[in-house]
Design a protein around this motif. Sequence first.
Motif, PDB file in Angstrom:
ATOM      1  N   GLU B 332      32.267 -26.622  -4.667  1.00 21.87           N
ATOM      2  CA  GLU B 332      33.428 -26.730  -4.864  1.00 21.87           C
ATOM      3  C   GLU B 332      34.070 -25.147  -4.962  1.00 21.87           C
ATOM      4  O   GLU B 332      34.334 -24.868  -6.032  1.00 21.87           O
ATOM      5  CB  GLU B 332      33.981 -27.590  -6.028  1.00 21.87           C
ATOM      6  CG  GLU B 332      35.468 -28.014  -6.083  1.00 21.87           C
ATOM      7  CD  GLU B 332      35.740 -28.519  -7.506  1.00 21.87           C
ATOM      8  OE1 GLU B 332      36.973 -28.514  -7.817  1.00 21.87           O
ATOM      9  OE2 GLU B 332      34.847 -29.153  -8.042  1.00 21.87           O
ATOM     10  N   LYS B 333      34.079 -24.558  -3.597  1.00 21.57           N
ATOM     11  CA  LYS B 333      34.465 -23.235  -3.687  1.00 21.57           C
ATOM     12  C   LYS B 333      35.444 -23.030  -2.870  1.00 21.57           C
ATOM     13  O   LYS B 333      35.452 -23.227  -1.706  1.00 21.57           O
ATOM     14  CB  LYS B 333      33.239 -22.353  -3.357  1.00 21.57           C
ATOM     15  CG  LYS B 333      32.064 -22.577  -3.914  1.00 21.57           C
ATOM     16  CD  LYS B 333      31.993 -21.778  -5.516  1.00 21.57           C
ATOM     17  CE  LYS B 333      30.642 -21.970  -6.198  1.00 21.57           C
ATOM     18  NZ  LYS B 333      30.961 -21.454  -7.485  1.00 21.57           N
ATOM     19  N   PRO B 334      36.501 -22.265  -3.143  1.00 24.32           N
ATOM     20  CA  PRO B 334      37.662 -22.151  -2.336  1.00 24.32           C
ATOM     21  C   PRO B 334      37.281 -20.867  -1.296  1.00 24.32           C
ATOM     22  O   PRO B 334      37.804 -20.795  -0.140  1.00 24.32           O
ATOM     23  CB  PRO B 334      38.678 -21.351  -3.113  1.00 24.32           C
ATOM     24  CG  PRO B 334      38.047 -20.760  -4.577  1.00 24.32           C
ATOM     25  CD  PRO B 334      36.779 -21.644  -4.550  1.00 24.32           C
ATOM     26  N   VAL B 335      36.201 -19.983  -1.477  1.00 21.76           N
ATOM     27  CA  VAL B 335      35.885 -19.106  -0.574  1.00 21.76           C
ATOM     28  C   VAL B 335      34.342 -18.982  -0.614  1.00 21.76           C
ATOM     29  O   VAL B 335      33.599 -18.898  -1.739  1.00 21.76           O
ATOM     30  CB  VAL B 335      36.276 -17.500  -0.808  1.00 21.76           C
ATOM     31  CG1 VAL B 335      35.858 -16.605   0.111  1.00 21.76           C
ATOM     32  CG2 VAL B 335      37.850 -17.278  -1.068  1.00 21.76           C
ATOM     33  N   VAL B 336      33.702 -19.226   0.451  1.00 21.07           N
ATOM     34  CA  VAL B 336      32.450 -19.298   0.637  1.00 21.07           C
ATOM     35  C   VAL B 336      31.714 -18.167   1.482  1.00 21.07           C
ATOM     36  O   VAL B 336      32.325 -17.784   2.647  1.00 21.07           O
ATOM     37  CB  VAL B 336      31.895 -20.733   1.253  1.00 21.07           C
ATOM     38  CG1 VAL B 336      30.201 -20.584   1.589  1.00 21.07           C
ATOM     39  CG2 VAL B 336      32.292 -21.684   0.372  1.00 21.07           C
ATOM     40  N   ILE B 337      31.122 -17.337   0.872  1.00 18.79           N
ATOM     41  CA  ILE B 337      30.464 -16.094   1.433  1.00 18.79           C
ATOM     42  C   ILE B 337      28.911 -16.320   1.560  1.00 18.79           C
ATOM     43  O   ILE B 337      28.175 -16.602   0.794  1.00 18.79           O
ATOM     44  CB  ILE B 337      30.713 -14.791   0.661  1.00 18.79           C
ATOM     45  CG1 ILE B 337      32.071 -14.634   0.531  1.00 18.79           C
ATOM     46  CG2 ILE B 337      30.092 -13.467   1.421  1.00 18.79           C
ATOM     47  CD1 ILE B 337      32.690 -13.654  -0.404  1.00 18.79           C
ATOM     48  N   ILE B 338      28.531 -16.260   2.798  1.00 20.93           N
ATOM     49  CA  ILE B 338      27.101 -16.428   3.022  1.00 20.93           C
ATOM     50  C   ILE B 338      26.366 -15.287   3.900  1.00 20.93           C
ATOM     51  O   ILE B 338      26.892 -15.004   4.885  1.00 20.93           O
ATOM     52  CB  ILE B 338      26.610 -17.682   3.873  1.00 20.93           C
ATOM     53  CG1 ILE B 338      27.563 -19.036   3.383  1.00 20.93           C
ATOM     54  CG2 ILE B 338      25.146 -18.082   4.071  1.00 20.93           C
ATOM     55  CD1 ILE B 338      27.592 -20.186   4.285  1.00 20.93           C
ATOM     56  N   GLU B 339      25.359 -14.591   3.360  1.00 15.85           N
ATOM     57  CA  GLU B 339      24.700 -13.502   4.193  1.00 15.85           C
ATOM     58  C   GLU B 339      23.617 -14.008   4.805  1.00 15.85           C
ATOM     59  O   GLU B 339      22.798 -14.649   4.666  1.00 15.85           O
ATOM     60  CB  GLU B 339      24.247 -12.616   2.959  1.00 15.85           C
ATOM     61  CG  GLU B 339      25.474 -11.931   2.063  1.00 15.85           C
ATOM     62  CD  GLU B 339      25.063 -10.758   1.648  1.00 15.85           C
ATOM     63  OE1 GLU B 339      24.698  -9.677   2.540  1.00 15.85           O
ATOM     64  OE2 GLU B 339      25.374 -10.318   0.485  1.00 15.85           O
ATOM     65  N   GLU B 340      23.850 -13.566   6.099  1.00 14.17           N
ATOM     66  CA  GLU B 340      22.886 -14.028   7.285  1.00 14.17           C
ATOM     67  C   GLU B 340      22.361 -15.334   7.133  1.00 14.17           C
ATOM     68  O   GLU B 340      21.160 -15.795   6.953  1.00 14.17           O
ATOM     69  CB  GLU B 340      21.439 -13.002   7.229  1.00 14.17           C
ATOM     70  CG  GLU B 340      21.845 -11.474   7.322  1.00 14.17           C
ATOM     71  CD  GLU B 340      20.865 -10.556   7.340  1.00 14.17           C
ATOM     72  OE1 GLU B 340      19.634 -10.871   7.847  1.00 14.17           O
ATOM     73  OE2 GLU B 340      21.274  -9.527   7.037  1.00 14.17           O
ATOM     74  N   SER B 341      23.359 -16.242   7.229  1.00  9.88           N
ATOM     75  CA  SER B 341      23.112 -17.682   7.090  1.00  9.88           C
ATOM     76  C   SER B 341      22.009 -18.241   8.179  1.00  9.88           C
ATOM     77  O   SER B 341      21.514 -19.224   8.087  1.00  9.88           O
ATOM     78  CB  SER B 341      24.601 -18.329   7.435  1.00  9.88           C
ATOM     79  OG  SER B 341      25.085 -18.038   8.706  1.00  9.88           O
ATOM     80  N   GLU B 342      21.855 -17.548   9.224  1.00 11.97           N
ATOM     81  CA  GLU B 342      21.010 -18.030  10.468  1.00 11.97           C
ATOM     82  C   GLU B 342      19.457 -17.603  10.224  1.00 11.97           C
ATOM     83  O   GLU B 342      18.887 -18.161  10.991  1.00 11.97           O
ATOM     84  CB  GLU B 342      21.636 -17.508  11.708  1.00 11.97           C
ATOM     85  CG  GLU B 342      20.921 -15.860  11.851  1.00 11.97           C
ATOM     86  CD  GLU B 342      21.886 -14.999  11.030  1.00 11.97           C
ATOM     87  OE1 GLU B 342      22.848 -15.234  10.413  1.00 11.97           O
ATOM     88  OE2 GLU B 342      21.668 -13.572  10.926  1.00 11.97           O
ATOM     89  N   ARG B 343      19.393 -16.982   8.916  1.00  7.63           N
ATOM     90  CA  ARG B 343      17.610 -16.869   8.780  1.00  7.63           C
ATOM     91  C   ARG B 343      17.070 -18.063   8.949  1.00  7.63           C
ATOM     92  O   ARG B 343      17.208 -19.051   8.364  1.00  7.63           O
ATOM     93  CB  ARG B 343      17.733 -16.118   7.449  1.00  7.63           C
ATOM     94  CG  ARG B 343      17.981 -14.684   7.178  1.00  7.63           C
ATOM     95  CD  ARG B 343      17.559 -14.372   5.711  1.00  7.63           C
ATOM     96  NE  ARG B 343      18.332 -13.159   5.225  1.00  7.63           N
ATOM     97  CZ  ARG B 343      18.892 -13.311   4.051  1.00  7.63           C
ATOM     98  NH1 ARG B 343      18.686 -14.215   3.544  1.00  7.63           N
ATOM     99  NH2 ARG B 343      19.853 -12.334   3.920  1.00  7.63           N
ATOM    100  N   ASN B 344      15.749 -17.815   9.750  1.00 11.36           N
ATOM    101  CA  ASN B 344      14.779 -18.981   9.665  1.00 11.36           C
ATOM    102  C   ASN B 344      15.345 -20.045  10.772  1.00 11.36           C
ATOM    103  O   ASN B 344      14.549 -21.167  10.604  1.00 11.36           O
ATOM    104  CB  ASN B 344      14.399 -19.167   8.374  1.00 11.36           C
ATOM    105  CG  ASN B 344      13.922 -18.164   7.538  1.00 11.36           C
ATOM    106  OD1 ASN B 344      13.184 -17.429   7.999  1.00 11.36           O
ATOM    107  ND2 ASN B 344      14.304 -18.311   6.430  1.00 11.36           N
TER     108      ASN B 344
END
Lengths: 189, 426
Positions: B332-344
């Motif tokens: 339940e997050k208003p802002v989602v930050i994902i670093e290098e989501s494409e890894r693997n």
Amino acid sequence: MAEKPLYVLLEGPDDERFFDRIITPIFEAQGYETKVWKYACEKKLRTIKLIRIFRKAGIPYIFVRDLDRTRYARRRVQETLKSYEHAMEARMVVVVIAEIESWYLAGLGKDEAIRLGLSHTPDRTDRVTKEAFNALIPKGISRIGFMQGVLDSFDISLAKRRNRSFRYFMNWFIEDRRVDEADAGRDLP
Amino acid sequence: MPSPQYPSLRCRMKISKLSIRNFKSFSETSVVFGPFTVIIGPNAAGKSNFVDVFTFLSDCAHEGFANAVSLQGGGEYIRNLRAPPGETTRISVSLDATADPAKVRFFRDGSRVIEAAALSGTYTITLSSDGCTISEEVITASCTYTLAGRDGQVSSLGEGEITLVRSADGTVGCTVTPAGLAPEPECTPLVPTRLAPDESILESPAIYPTFSPLVSRLGTFFRRIGHYDLDPRLAKRASEIPGMAELEHDGSNLALVLRTILADPEKRHRAWSLIRDLLPFIEEIRVDTIAKRSLIATVKERYTSGTAIPSFLLSDGTINLTALVVILYFEEKPVVIIEESERNIHPHLIAKLVSMMQDVASSLGRQVIVTTHHPEVVKYGGMESLLLLRRDRAGYSVISRASERAELEVFLENMGIDELYVQNLL
């Protein structure tokens, strides 16, 4: 029996989801391993080169395209051929009327529609566009989650009755096994 | 199938703009945000430094300013190393609260009750030149005022602004415009307390009681920013049963979070549908208890004839994709930050993954920000979402938006944006 490759050229992930869940298992049962090429984000020349390779190597393929703003499917096929430098054969082009979302909605029964929060579904979905489909999704519901919900209970017989382009696709490519004929390099009528 | 119920966000504000000065590798820059943002750039361009702005604000609200500074390595590493002596570091975040305005009520002229609804606002924090204390904090809320009558009827009183200013000496003052709508008795703190030099107003919203709901709302928003940098080796491990209900930054408590999701039949079905969308060979996900102390996720695959495989034997990609579905659809997050989501993750799956991020941003109203080095994310993210980071000649990180660079058009007639990115031509 070794699986034969069948290349399906689709616009993007929404089309891919539909084919993964509904169409691919049917082709698998017919001995094909379906491979998807999403062309909307690719430069046209790459897609043209790929189709030329298919034809040269005798690899079966299907090119799926939305009707979009074009009025007639036949005209859309001609537009597509011209746009892709006549790389593909007209018989291998499927025009989805109106957009892939209309195929999703075509297979959704009344009870399932109510369960997904829809107040009504059209009797025929040939005119359903992406925008019309999105407007049907209850607010605050994930579009992809909703699409997966539709596919969970997708009724192929119902979809064939409610969308003529889906019926054409199923009759031509699945029941009449036109891919086999293309695979064998035979000329189709 | 049960009707899907998505968690309602506790605060549905959005970040509309960020301005920073002398923060880490940045000299001075401003960025306007949309619902979905893909941050790209060469190595050491400043992508992580940029994301650290949000982590810093979240830590300020969650752990307090002093800890937030410490977690960034200390004041000397927050401010730009080349900033002239005496120059301060500033972060300014503009927020859009149109979807769910923050509301405060106060008295005017004795018995009139005025309600202020903040539709947008800005929070600015200026750090002292050593980066260890606060020089100034300003909260500005653009409001519409209404008069709440005793019979429940409301009448409009127009628009204006509420501004809270915390000075270097720790005092907090307030201005209301138009002045005729300021609270009465006077707009001053009930207790003349001062904040400590390293204490943020976000830590003590009640210092200005009348407007504490505005400050609390802001603090809650920053606290709930989700920043993830998944480590599949940790996410594969068994989780201790006592642990956070929300997914940790590195995904290390994935089994624990999955257990909660899978315990609810509707969520279970939804999670499985979304995971299967990316990994069609998965037939079941379960969480098992080990020796009453730990939890481990197990997966049944189509290829393993009913045998459940423990998570530590799964591929890194399977674990990452499962964690990403949890982050995007169940946290339940208003802002989602994902670093290098494409890894693997295999390139062919990236289009579907990006479409999920776009889905969450458009259908569920969460802002999604990802950093990437992957050309497929660049391609499917689309021009409008791309933020380009690079270093200028002086070594400062600079940001530009791909869609605003007219000179790219001639390249894009014949090449894909992903090709330009791979060749470092952006």
